[in-house]
Design a protein around this motif. Structure first.
Motif, PDB file in Angstrom:
ATOM      1  N   SER A 118      47.876  46.442 -84.064  1.00 41.04           N
ATOM      2  CA  SER A 118      49.115  46.000 -83.413  1.00 41.04           C
ATOM      3  C   SER A 118      49.695  44.774 -84.093  1.00 41.04           C
ATOM      4  O   SER A 118      50.918  44.628 -84.226  1.00 41.04           O
ATOM      5  CB  SER A 118      48.850  45.708 -81.937  1.00 41.04           C
TER       6      SER A 118
ATOM      7  N   VAL B  77      53.581  44.446 -86.073  1.00 43.03           N
ATOM      8  CA  VAL B  77      54.579  43.381 -85.949  1.00 43.03           C
ATOM      9  C   VAL B  77      54.869  42.748 -87.308  1.00 43.03           C
ATOM     10  O   VAL B  77      56.024  42.476 -87.660  1.00 43.03           O
ATOM     11  CB  VAL B  77      54.092  42.317 -84.951  1.00 43.03           C
TER      12      VAL B  77
ATOM     13  N   ALA C 197      56.948  45.158 -89.479  1.00 37.37           N
ATOM     14  CA  ALA C 197      58.330  45.231 -88.993  1.00 37.37           C
ATOM     15  C   ALA C 197      59.110  43.988 -89.379  1.00 37.37           C
ATOM     16  O   ALA C 197      60.308  44.068 -89.713  1.00 37.37           O
ATOM     17  CB  ALA C 197      58.342  45.422 -87.475  1.00 37.37           C
TER      18      ALA C 197
ATOM     19  N   GLU D 255      62.748  41.822 -88.581  1.00 41.76           N
ATOM     20  CA  GLU D 255      62.806  41.733 -87.130  1.00 41.76           C
ATOM     21  C   GLU D 255      62.273  40.382 -86.663  1.00 41.76           C
ATOM     22  O   GLU D 255      61.326  39.840 -87.231  1.00 41.76           O
ATOM     23  CB  GLU D 255      61.985  42.855 -86.486  1.00 41.76           C
TER      24      GLU D 255
ATOM     25  N   VAL E 143      60.295  37.783 -84.494  1.00 36.60           N
ATOM     26  CA  VAL E 143      59.003  37.792 -83.826  1.00 36.60           C
ATOM     27  C   VAL E 143      58.979  36.658 -82.815  1.00 36.60           C
ATOM     28  O   VAL E 143      59.205  35.499 -83.167  1.00 36.60           O
ATOM     29  CB  VAL E 143      57.851  37.636 -84.840  1.00 36.60           C
TER      30      VAL E 143
ATOM     31  N   ALA F 232      54.416  36.777 -79.380  1.00 34.39           N
ATOM     32  CA  ALA F 232      53.833  37.724 -80.330  1.00 34.39           C
ATOM     33  C   ALA F 232      53.052  36.996 -81.427  1.00 34.39           C
ATOM     34  O   ALA F 232      51.975  37.446 -81.831  1.00 34.39           O
ATOM     35  CB  ALA F 232      54.927  38.590 -80.946  1.00 34.39           C
TER      36      ALA F 232
ATOM     37  N   ARG G 294      58.139  55.293 -86.328  1.00 37.47           N
ATOM     38  CA  ARG G 294      59.347  54.843 -85.634  1.00 37.47           C
ATOM     39  C   ARG G 294      60.600  55.234 -86.403  1.00 37.47           C
ATOM     40  O   ARG G 294      61.619  55.614 -85.821  1.00 37.47           O
ATOM     41  CB  ARG G 294      59.305  53.326 -85.439  1.00 37.47           C
TER      42      ARG G 294
ATOM     43  N   ILE H 171      50.685  42.745 -77.397  1.00 33.28           N
ATOM     44  CA  ILE H 171      51.703  42.946 -78.437  1.00 33.28           C
ATOM     45  C   ILE H 171      52.343  44.320 -78.297  1.00 33.28           C
ATOM     46  O   ILE H 171      53.568  44.466 -78.310  1.00 33.28           O
ATOM     47  CB  ILE H 171      51.073  42.784 -79.837  1.00 33.28           C
TER      48      ILE H 171
ATOM     49  N   LYS I  84      56.322  45.216 -77.315  1.00 29.68           N
ATOM     50  CA  LYS I  84      57.216  45.939 -78.224  1.00 29.68           C
ATOM     51  C   LYS I  84      57.700  47.234 -77.595  1.00 29.68           C
ATOM     52  O   LYS I  84      58.874  47.587 -77.708  1.00 29.68           O
ATOM     53  CB  LYS I  84      56.501  46.230 -79.546  1.00 29.68           C
ATOM     54  N   SER I  85      56.817  47.963 -76.934  1.00 25.58           N
ATOM     55  CA  SER I  85      57.217  49.223 -76.321  1.00 25.58           C
ATOM     56  C   SER I  85      58.176  48.995 -75.160  1.00 25.58           C
ATOM     57  O   SER I  85      59.143  49.737 -74.986  1.00 25.58           O
ATOM     58  CB  SER I  85      55.978  49.982 -75.838  1.00 25.58           C
TER      59      SER I  85
ATOM     60  N   ALA J   8      60.227  46.431 -74.844  1.00 26.98           N
ATOM     61  CA  ALA J   8      61.513  46.022 -75.405  1.00 26.98           C
ATOM     62  C   ALA J   8      62.282  47.218 -75.956  1.00 26.98           C
ATOM     63  O   ALA J   8      63.500  47.320 -75.799  1.00 26.98           O
ATOM     64  CB  ALA J   8      61.288  44.979 -76.501  1.00 26.98           C
ATOM     65  N   ALA J   9      61.562  48.147 -76.618  1.00 28.67           N
ATOM     66  CA  ALA J   9      62.224  49.344 -77.142  1.00 28.67           C
ATOM     67  C   ALA J   9      62.758  50.217 -76.018  1.00 28.67           C
ATOM     68  O   ALA J   9      63.863  50.767 -76.108  1.00 28.67           O
ATOM     69  CB  ALA J   9      61.251  50.132 -78.016  1.00 28.67           C
TER      70      ALA J   9
END
Length: 290
Positions: free
Chosen positions: A49, A53, A56, A62, A64, A68, A116, A230, A234-235, A237-238
Motif C-alpha cells: 500500500s 501511494v 501514484a 498526485e 499525498v 498518508a 487503476r 492507506i 485512497k479507496s 477518496a476514489a
C-alpha cells in the motif's frame, strides 16, 4: 472494443506493464520463499500500500496527505521490526531474499496502479493476458535456467503442484472479480485483502513450524494497520470522487446551473414570442394570399 479489449496505445502500454510486473512478482515470490519464512515474506509484501501511494505520486504527481505520509513511515518502521537486521536469524538468511521481497512489494504497487489505469478494460481480458504472459515467460525463463525438471508421475509432488496452480488461479480470479464487483464498497473490500498475510502467518505456524518473535509481531501490526489505513483512505477518496455530481465543473468559464436555467428560460420566452409574432403576421397576410 466489444469484448472489452484495450483500444488505445496507452491502454496497451499499461496492460503490458501490468502483465510483466505481475509475472515478476510471482517469480520473486518463489525466489524469496526459498530463503525466507512464509510469514516474513508475506509481511514484507504487506507494505504494498505504501508503494501504491509512492508510485501514484511519482507517475501522476498526485498529492499525498500528511496522514498518508505518516502511515508510510509507520509501515516502513514495521518492516524494519519484521526483518530484524540486528538478529542472528535474520543475518543467516540471504540478503538477496530480502531484496527480492522488497522488490516484489514495489512491483506489486505498480501492478495496482496499472489496474487503476485499466479500469475501462474488462477484468477478464486483463486476467487472461496476465496469466498467458506469466505462462509464456515462466516456461521461457525456466527452460533458460534449466529449472523445468518434472517429478515422476507416481509422486506426492504432483499433488502439491496441482494444488498450487489451482489455488493460485482461484485466488487471482477471486481478487479480480472482487475488485470488479465491489462498486461503492471498494474501500471495505480492499481492506479484506490484508487477510492474506494473516492467513499466511497462520498456515506457516500450523504446517511449517514457523514462529514470530514479539518484536516481529509488533512490526506486523504496524505494517498491517498502516497499510489498511492507506488503502482505505485512497479507496474512500476514489469512491467519493466517483459519487460527485457530474454536472459540476471546475471551469470558471462555464456557466453555473442558475445561469444556465435562466438562459434556458429566456431562450424559451424568446422562441415563444417569435412564434407568436410569426402567427400574427400570417393572420394578417392570409387574406392577401387568397
Amino acid at each position: 472494443e466489444r469484448h472489452g479489449c484495450p483500444t488505445t496505445l496507452r491502454q496497451c502500454w499499461w496492460l503490458a506493464l501490468r502483465c510483466l510486473c505481475g509475472c515478476a512478482c510471482v517469480l520473486l515470490e518463489f525466489f524469496t520463499l526459498r530463503g525466507l519464512p512464509l510469514s516474513i515474506a508475506t509481511m514484507i509484501w504487506g507494505t504494498i500500500s505504501a508503494w501504491i501511494v509512492i508510485w501514484a505520486a511519482v507517475l501522476f504527481c498526485e498529492r499525498v496527505s500528511l496522514l498518508a505520509v505518516a502511515c508510510i513511515a509507520v509501515s516502513f518502521q514495521g518492516l524494519a521490526l519484521v526483518v530484524e537486521p540486528w538478529s542472528s536469524v535474520s543475518k543467516a538468511a540471504p540478503v538477496s531474499c530480502y531484496v527480492g521481497a522488497v522488490a516484489m512489494a514495489m512491483l506489486g504497487g505498480l501492478v495496482y496502479v496499472s489496474l487503476r489505469e485499466l479500469k475501462s478494460v474488462r477484468y477478464h481480458v486483463v486476467l487472461n493476458f496476465f496469466q498467458g504472459t506469466s505462462l509464456l515467460l515462466g516456461l521461457t525463463l525456466g527452460a533458460a535456467l534449466g529449472e523445468l525438471p518434472l517429478p515422476p508421475f507416481p509422486s506426492k509432488s504432483w499433488g502439491y503442484l496441482i494444488g498450487v496452480g489451482l489455488t493460485a488461479y482461484l485466488g487471482e480470479v477471486g481478487i479480480t472479480l472482487g475488485y470488479a464487483k465491489a462498486g461503492r464498497s471498494l474501500a471495505h473490500v480492499s481492506v479484506l485483502k490484508f487477510l492474506s498475510p494473516l492467513f499466511s502467518t497462520l498456515w506457516g505456524t500450523l504446517y511449517l513450524g514457523e514462529s514470530l518473535s514479539v518484536v516481529q509481531v509488533i512490526g506486523c501490526a504496524l505494517i498491517m494497520g498502516a497499510s489498511m489505513t492507506i488503502l482505505y483512505l485512497k479507496s474512500a477518496a476514489a469512491a467519493e470522487q466517483a459519487d460527485s455530481p457530474v454536472g459540476v465543473s471546475d471551469n470558471e468559464d462555464e456557466p453555473s446551473d442558475e445561469s444556465s436555467t435562466a438562459g434556458g428560460e429566456h431562450t424559451a420566452e424568446a422562441t415563444s414570442s417569435s412564434e407568436t409574432s410569426e402567427q400574427e403576421t400570417e393572420d394578417e397576410l392570409g387574406p392577401r394570399r387568397v
